[in-house]
Design a protein around this motif. Structure first.
Motif, PDB file in Angstrom:
ATOM      1  N   ASN A   1       1.121  -1.202   0.053  1.00  0.00           N
ATOM      2  CA  ASN A   1       0.043   0.056   0.534  1.00  0.00           C
ATOM      3  C   ASN A   1       0.298   1.356  -0.069  1.00  0.00           C
ATOM      4  O   ASN A   1       1.906   1.627   1.163  1.00  0.00           O
ATOM      5  N   ARG A   2       0.334   1.940  -0.320  1.00  0.00           N
ATOM      6  CA  ARG A   2       0.906   3.223  -0.992  1.00  0.00           C
ATOM      7  C   ARG A   2       0.461   4.104   0.013  1.00  0.00           C
ATOM      8  O   ARG A   2      -0.540   4.691   0.419  1.00  0.00           O
ATOM      9  N   VAL A   3       1.500   5.884   1.161  1.00  0.00           N
ATOM     10  CA  VAL A   3       0.655   5.813   1.741  1.00  0.00           C
ATOM     11  C   VAL A   3       0.947   7.717   1.018  1.00  0.00           C
ATOM     12  O   VAL A   3       0.300   8.692   0.959  1.00  0.00           O
ATOM     13  N   HIS A   4       1.943   7.545   0.073  1.00  0.00           N
ATOM     14  CA  HIS A   4       2.260   9.250  -0.697  1.00  0.00           C
ATOM     15  C   HIS A   4       1.989   9.009  -2.333  1.00  0.00           C
ATOM     16  O   HIS A   4       1.950   7.642  -2.470  1.00  0.00           O
ATOM     17  N   GLU A  40      -2.007  10.492   2.736  1.00  0.00           N
ATOM     18  CA  GLU A  40      -0.928  11.410   1.497  1.00  0.00           C
ATOM     19  C   GLU A  40      -1.027  12.720   2.027  1.00  0.00           C
ATOM     20  O   GLU A  40       0.219  12.852   2.005  1.00  0.00           O
ATOM     21  N   LEU A  41      -1.115  13.286   2.380  1.00  0.00           N
ATOM     22  CA  LEU A  41      -1.138  15.185   2.943  1.00  0.00           C
ATOM     23  C   LEU A  41      -0.496  14.511   4.001  1.00  0.00           C
ATOM     24  O   LEU A  41       0.565  16.039   3.952  1.00  0.00           O
ATOM     25  N   ILE A  42      -0.562  14.032   4.803  1.00  0.00           N
ATOM     26  CA  ILE A  42       0.197  14.406   6.058  1.00  0.00           C
ATOM     27  C   ILE A  42       1.746  13.311   6.040  1.00  0.00           C
ATOM     28  O   ILE A  42       2.472  14.185   5.902  1.00  0.00           O
ATOM     29  N   TYR A  43       1.999  12.279   5.571  1.00  0.00           N
ATOM     30  CA  TYR A  43       2.844  11.953   4.877  1.00  0.00           C
ATOM     31  C   TYR A  43       3.952  12.623   3.943  1.00  0.00           C
ATOM     32  O   TYR A  43       5.196  13.149   3.880  1.00  0.00           O
ATOM     33  N   GLU A  44       2.995  13.929   2.685  1.00  0.00           N
ATOM     34  CA  GLU A  44       4.059  14.815   1.519  1.00  0.00           C
ATOM     35  C   GLU A  44       4.769  15.800   2.576  1.00  0.00           C
ATOM     36  O   GLU A  44       5.944  16.187   2.672  1.00  0.00           O
ATOM     37  N   LEU A  45       3.439  16.176   4.015  1.00  0.00           N
ATOM     38  CA  LEU A  45       4.531  17.520   4.923  1.00  0.00           C
ATOM     39  C   LEU A  45       5.168  16.729   5.649  1.00  0.00           C
ATOM     40  O   LEU A  45       6.348  17.726   5.918  1.00  0.00           O
ATOM     41  N   ASN A  46       4.623  15.852   6.075  1.00  0.00           N
ATOM     42  CA  ASN A  46       5.953  15.161   6.485  1.00  0.00           C
ATOM     43  C   ASN A  46       7.605  15.291   6.197  1.00  0.00           C
ATOM     44  O   ASN A  46       8.330  15.236   7.043  1.00  0.00           O
ATOM     45  N   ARG A  47       7.448  14.904   4.550  1.00  0.00           N
ATOM     46  CA  ARG A  47       8.779  14.720   4.341  1.00  0.00           C
ATOM     47  C   ARG A  47       9.560  16.868   4.017  1.00  0.00           C
ATOM     48  O   ARG A  47      10.997  16.867   4.516  1.00  0.00           O
ATOM     49  N   LYS A  79      -0.946   3.814  10.643  1.00  0.00           N
ATOM     50  CA  LYS A  79       0.347   3.928  11.977  1.00  0.00           C
ATOM     51  C   LYS A  79       0.211   2.351  12.567  1.00  0.00           C
ATOM     52  O   LYS A  79       0.996   2.207  12.606  1.00  0.00           O
ATOM     53  N   ARG A  80      -1.140   1.717  12.722  1.00  0.00           N
ATOM     54  CA  ARG A  80      -0.698   0.772  14.081  1.00  0.00           C
ATOM     55  C   ARG A  80      -0.645  -0.619  12.803  1.00  0.00           C
ATOM     56  O   ARG A  80      -0.063  -1.416  12.536  1.00  0.00           O
ATOM     57  N   ASN A  81      -1.010  -0.321  11.450  1.00  0.00           N
ATOM     58  CA  ASN A  81      -0.136  -1.121   9.948  1.00  0.00           C
ATOM     59  C   ASN A  81       0.635  -0.910   9.474  1.00  0.00           C
ATOM     60  O   ASN A  81      -0.129  -1.621   8.579  1.00  0.00           O
ATOM     61  N   ALA A  82       1.684  -1.198   9.644  1.00  0.00           N
ATOM     62  CA  ALA A  82       2.927  -0.070   8.770  1.00  0.00           C
ATOM     63  C   ALA A  82       3.224  -1.142   8.045  1.00  0.00           C
ATOM     64  O   ALA A  82       4.133  -0.859   7.028  1.00  0.00           O
ATOM     65  N   GLN A  83       3.395  -2.541   8.304  1.00  0.00           N
ATOM     66  CA  GLN A  83       3.363  -3.581   7.930  1.00  0.00           C
ATOM     67  C   GLN A  83       2.888  -3.918   6.725  1.00  0.00           C
ATOM     68  O   GLN A  83       4.361  -4.293   5.447  1.00  0.00           O
ATOM     69  N   VAL A  84       2.178  -3.129   5.775  1.00  0.00           N
ATOM     70  CA  VAL A  84       1.395  -2.857   4.778  1.00  0.00           C
ATOM     71  C   VAL A  84       2.637  -1.580   3.608  1.00  0.00           C
ATOM     72  O   VAL A  84       1.279  -1.896   2.334  1.00  0.00           O
ATOM     73  N   PHE A  85       2.498  -0.935   4.362  1.00  0.00           N
ATOM     74  CA  PHE A  85       3.462   0.190   3.942  1.00  0.00           C
ATOM     75  C   PHE A  85       4.052  -0.031   2.714  1.00  0.00           C
ATOM     76  O   PHE A  85       5.074  -1.491   2.687  1.00  0.00           O
ATOM     77  N   ASP A  86       4.751   0.413   1.582  1.00  0.00           N
ATOM     78  CA  ASP A  86       5.266   0.235   0.844  1.00  0.00           C
ATOM     79  C   ASP A  86       6.704   0.326   0.864  1.00  0.00           C
ATOM     80  O   ASP A  86       7.482   0.660   1.783  1.00  0.00           O
ATOM     81  N   ASP A  87       7.767   0.125  -0.008  1.00  0.00           N
ATOM     82  CA  ASP A  87       9.790   0.274   0.655  1.00  0.00           C
ATOM     83  C   ASP A  87       9.136   1.640   0.688  1.00  0.00           C
ATOM     84  O   ASP A  87      10.695   1.330   2.193  1.00  0.00           O
ATOM     85  N   GLU A  88       9.418   2.372   0.084  1.00  0.00           N
ATOM     86  CA  GLU A  88       9.841   3.792   0.826  1.00  0.00           C
ATOM     87  C   GLU A  88       9.577   4.384   1.894  1.00  0.00           C
ATOM     88  O   GLU A  88      10.293   4.595   2.229  1.00  0.00           O
ATOM     89  N   THR A  89       7.967   3.550   2.055  1.00  0.00           N
ATOM     90  CA  THR A  89       7.415   4.028   4.033  1.00  0.00           C
ATOM     91  C   THR A  89       8.125   3.405   4.390  1.00  0.00           C
ATOM     92  O   THR A  89       8.598   4.122   5.559  1.00  0.00           O
TER      93      THR A  89
END
Length: 197
Positions: A1-4, A40-47, A79-89
């Protein structure tokens, strides 16, 4: 899954609009779906906040508020399911950076909702409204994107003086290929799929 989102041009435009609006002394309002797009917006602002981005200096005193109980809950689920994020995340997480949190991010649910925020900002020439998803015919968002000069909110006519922007690169919906890719990830293929939109 992509967050960004994958559209870096829209990410750059988003950051430029936020920076320029802050320099004018205005507020940026971003109506957003609570599940997927907000993260997705939070992810990009975090960057921006947690890196040496060209925007970091301009953003260091800007507060970001997420004013939605559903978006707050959905972000906790992400946040509780980070194991399904893509490699970049996952790489961000491995180096100790929570991609869904940064120092200037506040979740609040006591200050009204999007129509209230629009009522208090649409009239202001210093402010910007950024749409990051499809606005259906007949909605307030579509009226604003189509150039309405005045809208009615809570029985009051509100002049539209804020800058209105549309960034389509933050779509939270998978297309046909995305759905088939998601289905191919199951170890045991489901017998039935119900698609509800």
């Amino acid at each position: 899954n992509r967050v960004h989102p994958s559209n870096s041009l829209d990410v750059t435009r988003l950051m430029d609009i936020i920076r320029d609006t802050a320099k004018r002394g205005g507020t940026t309002v971003i109506p957003s779906f609570a599940v997927g797009r907000t993260q997705e917006l939070i992810y990009e602002l975090n960057r921006v906040y947690d890196s040496d981005s060209e925007y970091r200096k301009d953003f260091e005193n800007l507060m970001v508020y997420v004013d939605s109980p559903m978006a707050t809950t959905a972000t906790e689920v992400f946040k509780r399911n980070a194991q399904v994020f893509d490699d970049e995340t996952k790489a961000y997480i491995t180096k100790g950076d929570n991609p869904l949190d940064f120092k200037n991010l506040k979740f609040t649910c006591d200050a009204g909702r999007i129509r209230h925020h629009l009522k208090h900002n649409l009239w202001n020439r210093k402010s910007s409204i950024i749409f990051v998803g499809y606005q259906a015919e007949g909605t307030l968002g579509r009226l604003l994107l189509d150039g309405a000069k005045e809208v009615t909110l809570f029985g009051e006519n509100v002049q539209v003086n804020a800058q209105i922007h549309n960034l389509e690169g933050f779509s939270g919906h998978a297309d046909k290929d995305g759905l088939f890719t998601w289905l191919s990830g199951f170890q045991k293929v489901p017998k039935h799929v119900f698609l509800v939109h």
